[in-house]
Design an enzyme around this catalytic site. Sequence first.
Site, PDB file in Angstrom:
ATOM      1  N   ARG A  24     -18.513  -8.694   9.140  1.00  0.00           N
ATOM      2  CA  ARG A  24     -17.098  -8.396   9.388  1.00  0.00           C
ATOM      3  C   ARG A  24     -16.916  -7.265  10.404  1.00  0.00           C
ATOM      4  NH1 ARG A  24     -12.552  -6.813   4.794  1.00  0.00           N
ATOM      5  NH2 ARG A  24     -11.285  -5.485   6.136  1.00  0.00           N
TER       6      ARG A  24
ATOM      7  N   LYS B 168       0.714  -9.031  13.696  1.00  0.00           N
ATOM      8  CA  LYS B 168      -0.526  -9.331  12.973  1.00  0.00           C
ATOM      9  C   LYS B 168      -0.656 -10.848  12.984  1.00  0.00           C
ATOM     10  CE  LYS B 168      -2.662  -8.915   8.366  1.00  0.00           C
ATOM     11  NZ  LYS B 168      -2.677  -8.158   7.086  1.00  0.00           N
TER      12      LYS B 168
ATOM     13  N   ASP C 232     -12.007  -1.094   7.417  1.00  0.00           N
ATOM     14  CA  ASP C 232     -10.622  -0.970   6.967  1.00  0.00           C
ATOM     15  C   ASP C 232     -10.339   0.371   6.304  1.00  0.00           C
ATOM     16  OD1 ASP C 232      -8.023  -1.565   6.391  1.00  0.00           O
ATOM     17  OD2 ASP C 232      -8.452  -2.981   4.791  1.00  0.00           O
TER      18      ASP C 232
ATOM     19  N   GLU D 248      -4.564   4.358   1.015  1.00  0.00           N
ATOM     20  CA  GLU D 248      -5.001   3.152   0.311  1.00  0.00           C
ATOM     21  C   GLU D 248      -6.379   3.320  -0.338  1.00  0.00           C
ATOM     22  OE1 GLU D 248      -4.944  -0.374   2.723  1.00  0.00           O
ATOM     23  OE2 GLU D 248      -5.898  -1.597   1.182  1.00  0.00           O
TER      24      GLU D 248
ATOM     25  N   GLU E  33      -5.006   2.851  15.641  1.00  0.00           N
ATOM     26  CA  GLU E  33      -4.258   2.737  14.375  1.00  0.00           C
ATOM     27  C   GLU E  33      -4.943   3.535  13.283  1.00  0.00           C
ATOM     28  OE1 GLU E  33      -2.982  -1.221  13.075  1.00  0.00           O
ATOM     29  OE2 GLU E  33      -3.212  -0.659  10.983  1.00  0.00           O
TER      30      GLU E  33
ATOM     31  N   GLU F 218      -5.955 -12.409   7.917  1.00  0.00           N
ATOM     32  CA  GLU F 218      -5.624 -12.474   6.488  1.00  0.00           C
ATOM     33  C   GLU F 218      -4.515 -13.487   6.223  1.00  0.00           C
ATOM     34  OE1 GLU F 218      -5.001  -8.279   5.542  1.00  0.00           O
ATOM     35  OE2 GLU F 218      -7.154  -8.068   5.135  1.00  0.00           O
TER      36      GLU F 218
ATOM     37  N   ARG G 238       0.821  -1.222   0.000  1.00  0.00           N
ATOM     38  CA  ARG G 238       0.000   0.000   0.000  1.00  0.00           C
ATOM     39  C   ARG G 238       0.853   1.269   0.000  1.00  0.00           C
ATOM     40  NH1 ARG G 238      -3.847  -3.035  -1.894  1.00  0.00           N
ATOM     41  NH2 ARG G 238      -4.457  -4.687  -0.458  1.00  0.00           N
TER      42      ARG G 238
ATOM     43  N   GLU H 240     -14.882  12.220  -0.407  1.00  0.00           N
ATOM     44  CA  GLU H 240     -16.053  11.428   0.004  1.00  0.00           C
ATOM     45  C   GLU H 240     -17.229  11.661  -0.947  1.00  0.00           C
ATOM     46  OE1 GLU H 240     -17.658  12.556   3.811  1.00  0.00           O
ATOM     47  OE2 GLU H 240     -18.681  10.631   4.056  1.00  0.00           O
TER      48      GLU H 240
HETATM   49  C1  GCU Z   1      -5.756  -3.909   4.558  1.00  0.00           C
HETATM   50  C2  GCU Z   1      -4.740  -3.774   3.476  1.00  0.00           C
HETATM   51  C3  GCU Z   1      -3.685  -4.828   3.572  1.00  0.00           C
HETATM   52  C4  GCU Z   1      -3.103  -4.842   4.967  1.00  0.00           C
HETATM   53  C5  GCU Z   1      -4.207  -4.993   5.977  1.00  0.00           C
HETATM   54  C6  GCU Z   1      -3.716  -4.867   7.416  1.00  0.00           C
HETATM   55  O1  GCU Z   1      -6.528  -5.053   4.349  1.00  0.00           O
HETATM   56  O2  GCU Z   1      -5.374  -3.833   2.222  1.00  0.00           O
HETATM   57  O3  GCU Z   1      -2.706  -4.555   2.616  1.00  0.00           O
HETATM   58  O4  GCU Z   1      -2.184  -5.856   5.119  1.00  0.00           O
HETATM   59  O5  GCU Z   1      -5.143  -3.991   5.806  1.00  0.00           O
HETATM   60  O6  GCU Z   1      -3.894  -3.799   7.974  1.00  0.00           O
HETATM   61  O7  GCU Z   1      -3.190  -5.798   7.972  1.00  0.00           O
END
Ligand code: GCU
Length: 686
Positions: A342, A288, A371, A399, A393, A292, A166, A517
């Site tokens: 979500r 993290k 997000d 992005e 955060e 994901e 990003r 926006e």
């Molecule tokens: C978003 C983003 C990802 C990133 C993720 C995160 O989904 O698109 O690129 O890794 O946030 O904050 O972990």
Amino acid sequence: GSGRAYEAWLSYSQRGGDVQIPNPYRQCFEHIVVAEETDIVHSAVEELKHAISGILGHMPTVTSVLDTPCAIVLGTTESLSKLGGWIQDEEAGKLTDEGYLMKTVETEGKLIIAGRSDRGVLYGTFHFIRRLCMNEDLSRLNMVENPANELRMINQWDNMDGSIERGYAGRSIFYDQNRFTADEQRIRDYARLLASTSINAIAINNVNVHERETKLITAEDLPDVARLAGIFRDYGIRLFLSINFASPIQLDGIDTADPLDPRVREWWKRRAAEIYAHIPDFGGFLVKADSEHRPGPFTYGRDHADGANMLAEALEPYGGLVIWRCFVYNCMQDWRDRSTDRAKAAFDHFQPLDGRFHSNVMLQVKNGPMDFQVREPVSPLFGALKKTNEVLELQITQEYTGQQRHLCYLIPQWKEVLAFDTYARWKGSTVDQIVSGKLFGRPHGGIAAVSNIGNDENWTGHLLAQANLFGFGRLAWDPRLSSEQITDEWVRMTFGEDTETRSIISCLLLQSWRTYEDYTAPLGVGWMVNPDHHYGPNVDGYEYSRWGTYHFADRDGIGVDRTVKTGTGYTAQYYEPNASMYESPESCPDELLLFFHHVPYTHPLKSGKTVIQHIYDTHFEGAEKAEQMISEWTKLKGKIDHDRFEHVLKRLIEQADHAKEWRDIINAYFYRKSGIPDRKGRTIYS
Ligand code: GCU
């Protein structure tokens, strides 16, 4: 680099005489008296010399003895007390660890900058320079400042191959081809920019820790990491690493990463010992996990507290922190499944764990439940945990907000987040009070944000996106600063004192979020972007995906029903009166209506317009405002240097063009779905 774009808001040499320092204080700028020399105080002195020589054209002398009648005197309160009696105990007592005070001692011709610690001296010096550049009256300096937040952190999403997740401003300044870059000056200049806004922590690698980056915590890379830590240390910035939860498996072939397995626990303790042998003031880990497709404790039937606490125990002897991210949700959702929401995920995962985290764990929560969309409600996780440290955060990198090809100044958005009243304890339980740790008396707290810089000459791709980086640091120090004040500081530091320049650029910045926006996703619904890269309009781009990001538009209406009564029940995650406010479409704020409710296109908003007419109006107006930004900027031709002028002009033209693309695609989509014409009869491509 040495151009103005590179120097960003620390560019002094071409202030064109617009900084006026009246006598007698002019003489003070001939001499700097420093009561002590630590590396950080040294940085402060260098910054002050650099600023003075740039602005006034002469290099001040630096001494440690008081042998001139007029001088700028800087140092810690303790060291200054040995030089003179300028600071009363009572004044010094007001300072917390990183705080500073500044005062004019008129009778002695002294300008005093004093920090409780050397970091305070550095922040005070940068503040002094700002005041200088803004022509503030030096005869009456008298202020005490303490940071609202202990942790003021930048997260780099840099990968070691040199790419940036990003990132929209070139490649990494830290890595290239799986090695550390050699350009230490660039990293030093980045540290200077960050420190000038009060940032005191940085995680230098992406939260998605791939194979190569997993090794950053090993002997192979630690000498290089330590070198970077040394550069940042000179500016009071502690270095953190993002880690891979499965490191024991990946690095040492242990057959598990189970946080309750003694071998795994031992493994992390040995890692910590080795890291601290290289970097005694190492900040800690950013994690993290179970998010994901990243590994985490769930694989072993453990929870996030088990995972975070294991790491916390390893770091605890050295004073290290575990910053554990709450961006945890099911990213393999079936769009046919209407029961999973979500937006509810982070709260559902973490709220029940309140009280279980060690005191050196901080949970890092994204501002919204989804997000970083252009508009989201504030995450209900703020204030939901009362016995747990929370970190807010934010995402500086744009992005979902135009990727630094569009101007989108985010300070006003962040201000709304920080000022949001959660009612977690009482009226006035604002997000800034929660994340600072004040509301619940937490030992740690702070704000982190994903950086927007890369190796582009101007750091941020779009020159005006520098303002987001600057503003983030200023807000992390003091969330109560107004958007206008932060904007004014940045514009004057970057472009000088010309009144028209100031007012045009400030207006452009302050209106840009709303404008963005207006021509993108309406009324808080979000996600109408092209999948993967997230640039440009695609209304159904995510509609049938596995990411849990839907708008449910059909011929009758649009929006996500997140009510308790008929929807997913998300609104119940808020305290009252917020829960009720969001639950009812009558009291739900317009700008979030489609986040919380599925309504007919003919639903009337508080503004009196229907939803469909609002969509048409904002999209026509937004694209028009984007067009007007070009003519506003053009007024600055000849007033600012050619390079910066042309650069921004080019981006604004691209933005205006792309805003039309947004307008036409969004309007056409909703016209085709609803069949309802625009009341004003404007062109919609049916
Ligand atoms: C978003 C983003 C990802 C990133 C993720 C995160 O989904 O698109 O690129 O890794 O946030 O904050 O972990």
